[in-house]
Every structure is written in structure tokens, then in C-alpha cells.
Design a protein around this motif. Structure first.
Motif, mmCIF file in Angstrom:
data_model
loop_
_atom_site.group_PDB
_atom_site.id
_atom_site.type_symbol
_atom_site.label_atom_id
_atom_site.label_comp_id
_atom_site.label_asym_id
_atom_site.label_seq_id
_atom_site.Cartn_x
_atom_site.Cartn_y
_atom_site.Cartn_z
ATOM 1 N N ASP A 145 0.868 -1.178 0.000
ATOM 2 C CA ASP A 145 0.000 0.000 0.000
ATOM 3 C C ASP A 145 0.901 1.222 0.000
ATOM 4 O OD1 ASP A 145 -2.759 -1.134 0.336
ATOM 5 O OD2 ASP A 145 -1.818 -1.962 2.138
ATOM 6 N N ALA A 146 0.435 2.324 -0.593
ATOM 7 C CA ALA A 146 1.218 3.555 -0.623
ATOM 8 C C ALA A 146 0.329 4.722 -0.242
ATOM 9 C CB ALA A 146 1.833 3.776 -2.002
ATOM 10 N N VAL A 147 0.931 5.709 0.393
ATOM 11 C CA VAL A 147 0.193 6.875 0.842
ATOM 12 C C VAL A 147 0.989 8.126 0.525
ATOM 13 C CG1 VAL A 147 1.222 6.807 3.162
ATOM 14 C CG2 VAL A 147 -1.004 7.908 2.821
ATOM 15 N N ILE A 148 0.296 9.209 0.203
ATOM 16 C CA ILE A 148 0.943 10.515 0.047
ATOM 17 C C ILE A 148 1.229 11.022 1.454
ATOM 18 C CG2 ILE A 148 0.714 12.870 -0.844
ATOM 19 C CD1 ILE A 148 -1.390 11.663 -2.839
ATOM 20 N N GLU A 149 2.457 10.925 1.873
ATOM 21 C CA GLU A 149 2.781 11.185 3.273
ATOM 22 C C GLU A 149 2.934 12.666 3.584
ATOM 23 O OE1 GLU A 149 5.293 8.662 6.312
ATOM 24 O OE2 GLU A 149 6.631 9.774 4.984
ATOM 25 N N ALA A 150 3.541 13.425 2.669
ATOM 26 C CA ALA A 150 3.786 14.831 2.979
ATOM 27 C C ALA A 150 3.918 15.646 1.705
ATOM 28 C CB ALA A 150 5.054 14.980 3.818
ATOM 29 N N VAL A 151 3.457 16.888 1.774
ATOM 30 C CA VAL A 151 3.663 17.881 0.727
ATOM 31 C C VAL A 151 4.291 19.096 1.392
ATOM 32 C CG1 VAL A 151 2.615 19.311 -1.059
ATOM 33 C CG2 VAL A 151 1.648 17.058 -0.550
ATOM 34 N N SER A 152 5.452 19.523 0.935
ATOM 35 C CA SER A 152 6.134 20.656 1.566
ATOM 36 C C SER A 152 5.491 21.967 1.156
ATOM 37 C CB SER A 152 7.611 20.679 1.166
ATOM 38 O OG SER A 152 7.760 21.215 -0.145
ATOM 39 N N GLU A 153 5.798 23.008 1.891
ATOM 40 C CA GLU A 153 5.473 24.346 1.440
ATOM 41 C C GLU A 153 6.313 24.660 0.206
ATOM 42 O OE1 GLU A 153 6.178 26.932 4.735
ATOM 43 O OE2 GLU A 153 4.303 26.379 5.745
ATOM 44 N N ARG A 154 5.968 25.716 -0.492
ATOM 45 C CA ARG A 154 6.697 26.076 -1.701
ATOM 46 C C ARG A 154 8.151 26.399 -1.361
ATOM 47 N NH1 ARG A 154 3.425 29.883 -3.735
ATOM 48 N NH2 ARG A 154 4.576 31.611 -2.810
ATOM 49 N N LYS A 155 9.064 25.820 -2.147
ATOM 50 C CA LYS A 155 10.489 26.000 -1.930
ATOM 51 C C LYS A 155 11.158 26.450 -3.217
ATOM 52 C CE LYS A 155 10.273 24.198 2.263
ATOM 53 N NZ LYS A 155 10.593 24.962 3.478
ATOM 54 N N THR A 156 12.273 27.152 -3.071
ATOM 55 C CA THR A 156 13.076 27.539 -4.215
ATOM 56 C C THR A 156 14.412 26.825 -4.154
ATOM 57 O OG1 THR A 156 12.055 29.706 -4.480
ATOM 58 C CG2 THR A 156 14.254 29.439 -5.390
ATOM 59 N N THR A 157 14.761 26.129 -5.229
ATOM 60 C CA THR A 157 16.035 25.431 -5.348
ATOM 61 C C THR A 157 16.775 25.994 -6.558
ATOM 62 O OG1 THR A 157 15.385 23.686 -6.882
ATOM 63 C CG2 THR A 157 14.770 23.381 -4.568
ATOM 64 N N LYS A 158 17.975 25.490 -6.798
ATOM 65 C CA LYS A 158 18.716 25.927 -7.979
ATOM 66 C C LYS A 158 18.005 25.508 -9.259
ATOM 67 C CE LYS A 158 23.326 26.104 -5.909
ATOM 68 N NZ LYS A 158 24.725 25.577 -5.961
ATOM 69 N N LEU A 159 17.212 24.430 -9.180
ATOM 70 C CA LEU A 159 16.482 23.988 -10.363
ATOM 71 C C LEU A 159 15.283 24.872 -10.654
ATOM 72 C CD1 LEU A 159 16.459 20.103 -9.856
ATOM 73 C CD2 LEU A 159 17.840 21.420 -11.477
ATOM 74 N N GLY A 160 14.649 25.375 -9.607
ATOM 75 C CA GLY A 160 13.450 26.174 -9.773
ATOM 76 C C GLY A 160 12.608 26.135 -8.522
ATOM 77 N N THR A 161 11.413 26.707 -8.603
ATOM 78 C CA THR A 161 10.491 26.781 -7.465
ATOM 79 C C THR A 161 9.455 25.678 -7.574
ATOM 80 O OG1 THR A 161 10.787 29.170 -7.289
ATOM 81 C CG2 THR A 161 8.822 28.241 -6.268
#
Length: 353
Positions: A145-161
Motif C-alpha cells: 500500500d502507498a500513501v501521500i505522506e507529505a507535501v512541503s510548502e513552496r520551496k526555491t532550489t537551484k532547479l526552480g520553485t
């Protein structure tokens, strides 16, 4: 026992000491701003990503053997009448293959559709964590079984937001808990590349002058850190450098901070001769990616695990022969391919002869 692998992009919200990611709401006067998309995304936490899933095949000796051959793992525990599967194969027994799984939850597709619709269409795997609860043996039937465990707040990385999405999979063998697999990705909107404001036409003219193929897209940039910077310095000098342990003399590739055989952190480099053979390969048909093609368009291309004459293996492209002519055992020779004005990569030219 837990195994962790982290690659380049990390979520600072999980603990102190992490770098490279910041909250996009840190600017002056932004504390009162609400991320309405995040509020919608967070509602998916705890919802199932897969329910009553089952592995397409039981744990079996051929897959174990193929895994060990590809990894170069000769541990005797993985062969013989009492063999167990390498613990790191935990996720392999749950994969759906090219045909996919029919037991994925609707919430998973809804979440990703929401992100895609908001412009966060790019994705990169950032890290995984595995916990092993019991050995897996040939014949074990795998369910999960799989669950969506967490969604972070919006973050900015070197790749993008974007947003970090963590999925937890609970794996069972013969109905017994066998392990847990956490997989984290970043769904993001690519950032503009700093210092590269020239137009595509300008890039195309530069590429034409240097004999490169003009492409509407660029290859992804490698992640360069203190552990592999020496390798990329070698590439810039047209040298393929392999690490050699100072203590036991073992060669290793890709680059690592320590020796897997004896644990020593002392090492030097040796230059590869450039000769090798195709140990295994795949042909990438989908999704189309023009940046990896050898001519205009987005035709399939070959990705090979090349065994160098020195005995180590590396992943690269095979060029110089049609993708459908690449074969295991094909002799190849190292070349350095400039894919665009800012990137040069080691590749291998094949020979049908």
C-alpha cells in the motif's frame, strides 16, 4: 536497517543543517502571503497513492541474478539454495514496468494534475529512504500500500520553485511486513538560468560555428559537488579519471568519498585508456527528448553501461552507430562530445565491426 540516497536537492523544512533550498516567502513584507496552491496540495496528505497493490512477479532468482550482475555485487548471500534478495531491491518487486499498475489511487493523479496545471510540470527525484524488516526470498509474493505522506510548502532550489512530494510505500511479503520505502520528488517550475540570457538563435549560431547540432533544448546539467568535482575537472581536460584507493589499490567509479572495500578515504586518480565494451544497454523511446538525439528531431537513443578496460563501469551514451545496432559486447571508444556551448560530456563511439 535503513538505506538512504540523496541527490543534489534537499528540503530544508525537515531539519537543521540542510542547504540549497529556501522558502520563497522569506522576502520583506511577505509573511502574510498565503500560498493558496499549497493549501489545496496539503489536503492530499494521508490519501492513498496505491491500495492493495501486488508485485507482478514473486521474488525470483533471475531478477536477483540480473541485479547483482548489474551492480557487480558478489555477496554469497544472494546465490545458492538459501539465497535472499539484496535488501536494496525492495522497490524493484513493486514496480509496474512499462505497462504500469492499475491499482494506483486517484489521489496521486489528481495531485500531480493540480501541480501540472499550475505550471509545476518538471520533476526530479531527490532522495529515498528504505527500512528493511525481513529478508525477501525466492517465491515470496509481494503486496503493498502507498500513501501521500507529505507535501512541503513552496520551496526555491537551484532547479526552480516547487513542492516536495513524499510518498511512503509499506511492503509486505506473504502478508508479513517486509519493509518501508519513502520516495521524495520535487515538482517544480524551472528557473531561468543565471548568466545565460542569450537567445536560442545566438546559441544556435555558436553551435553551428563549432560544428554542434542545433537543438531546441539543452541537456540537464550535472550536479557537481566536492565529491565529484575532480572528475569534471578531468572531463574539461579531456581525461576520464578513475579513483584508486591508496590503501588497497581498488579502482572505483563513479566517484565516492571512501573505498567500499576497505573504507579508506585516501585515494588518487588514474586516467582511463578510453577502451571499453557495452556491458548492458537500454534504448530510450519515450518521452522524446531532442537534447539527447544525435540529429534534428527526437529519435530514440541508446544509453549503455560501459565496462572500461580497467574493469569499472559507467553509464553514458553510445554514438556513431544507429540506436538499434547497439549490442552487448560491442567495442566502444571514449570521445568527448560538446552538446552545447556550456557543456561537454564523455560518450562512447560504437563500432558495428
Amino acid at each position: 536497517m535503513a538505506e538512504q540516497g540523496r541527490q543534489g536537492v534537499r528540503d530544508t523544512s525537515e531539519g537543521p543543517g540542510r542547504q540549497g533550498v529556501r522558502d520563497t516567502r522569506d522576502g520583506p513584507g511577505s509573511q502574510d502571503l498565503r500560498d493558496e496552491l499549497y493549501e489545496r496540495l496539503r489536503a492530499y496528505e494521508g490519501r492513498p497513492a496505491a491500495t492493495a497493490g501486488s508485485g507482478k512477479d514473486p521474488v525470483n532468482e533471475p531478477m536477483i541474478r540480473h541485479w547483482c550482475e548489474a551492480m557487480g555485487d558478489t555477496n554469497p548471500a544472494y546465490a545458492g539454495p538459501d539465497a535472499i534478495a539484496p535488501p536494496a531491491m525492495l522497490q524493484a518487486w513493486t514496480m509496474g514496468g512499462l505497462s504500469g499498475h492499475t491499482d494506483r489511487g486517484a489521489a496521486h493523479d489528481e495531485l500531480f494534475g493540480l501541480l501540472d496545471g499550475a505550471g509545476y510540470g518538471s520533476v526530479v527525484a531527490t532522495d529515498c529512504e528504505q527500512e528493511y524488516l525481513r529478508p525477501l526470498r525466492p517465491g515470496d509474493r509481494i503486496t503493498f500500500d502507498a500513501v501521500i505522506e507529505a507535501v512541503s510548502e513552496r520551496k526555491t532550489t537551484k532547479l526552480g520553485t516547487g513542492y516536495f512530494i513524499t510518498t511512503r510505500m509499506d511492503v509486505r511479503a506473504q502478508g508479513e511486513p517486509a519493509g518501508t520505502h519513502r520516495f521524495r520528488i520535487l515538482k517544480y517550475r524551472p528557473a531561468a538560468v543565471k548568466g545565460k540570457a542569450e537567445s536560442r538563435d545566438t546559441r544556435g549560431k555558436e553551435a553551428a560555428r563549432s560544428g554542434q547540432r542545433r537543438s531546441g533544448s539543452l541537456r540537464p546539467r550535472p550536479v557537481i559537488n566536492r565529491d565529484n568535482a575532480g572528475f569534471w575537472q578531468g572531463v574539461s581536460a579531456h581525461q576520464l579519471l578513475i579513483q584508486r584507493c591508496d590503501a588497497c589499490g581498488t579502482l572505483r567509479f563513479p566517484w565516492l568519498p571512501g573505498c567500499n572495500d576497505c573504507g579508506s578515504s585516501a585515494w588518487e586518480t588514474v586516467e582511463a585508456s578510453g577502451e571499453g565494451t557495452v556491458f548492458s544497454y537500454v534504448v530510450m523511446h519515450h518521452p522524446p527528448f531532442p537534447a539527447f538525439s544525435t540529429s534534428e528531431g527526437a529519435e530514440p537513443y541508446a544509453v549503455a553501461l560501459v565496462e572500461l578496460a580497467e574493469g569499472v563501469r559507467m553509464v553514458s551514451n553510445v554514438i556513431g552507430v544507429p540506436y538499434d545496432k547497439v549490442r552487448v559486447g560491442m567495442p566502444v571508444r571514449l570521445e568527448f562530445l560538446r552538446t552545447d556551448p556550456e557543456l561537454e560530456l564523455p560518450v562512447f563511439r560504437g563500432s558495428e565491426a
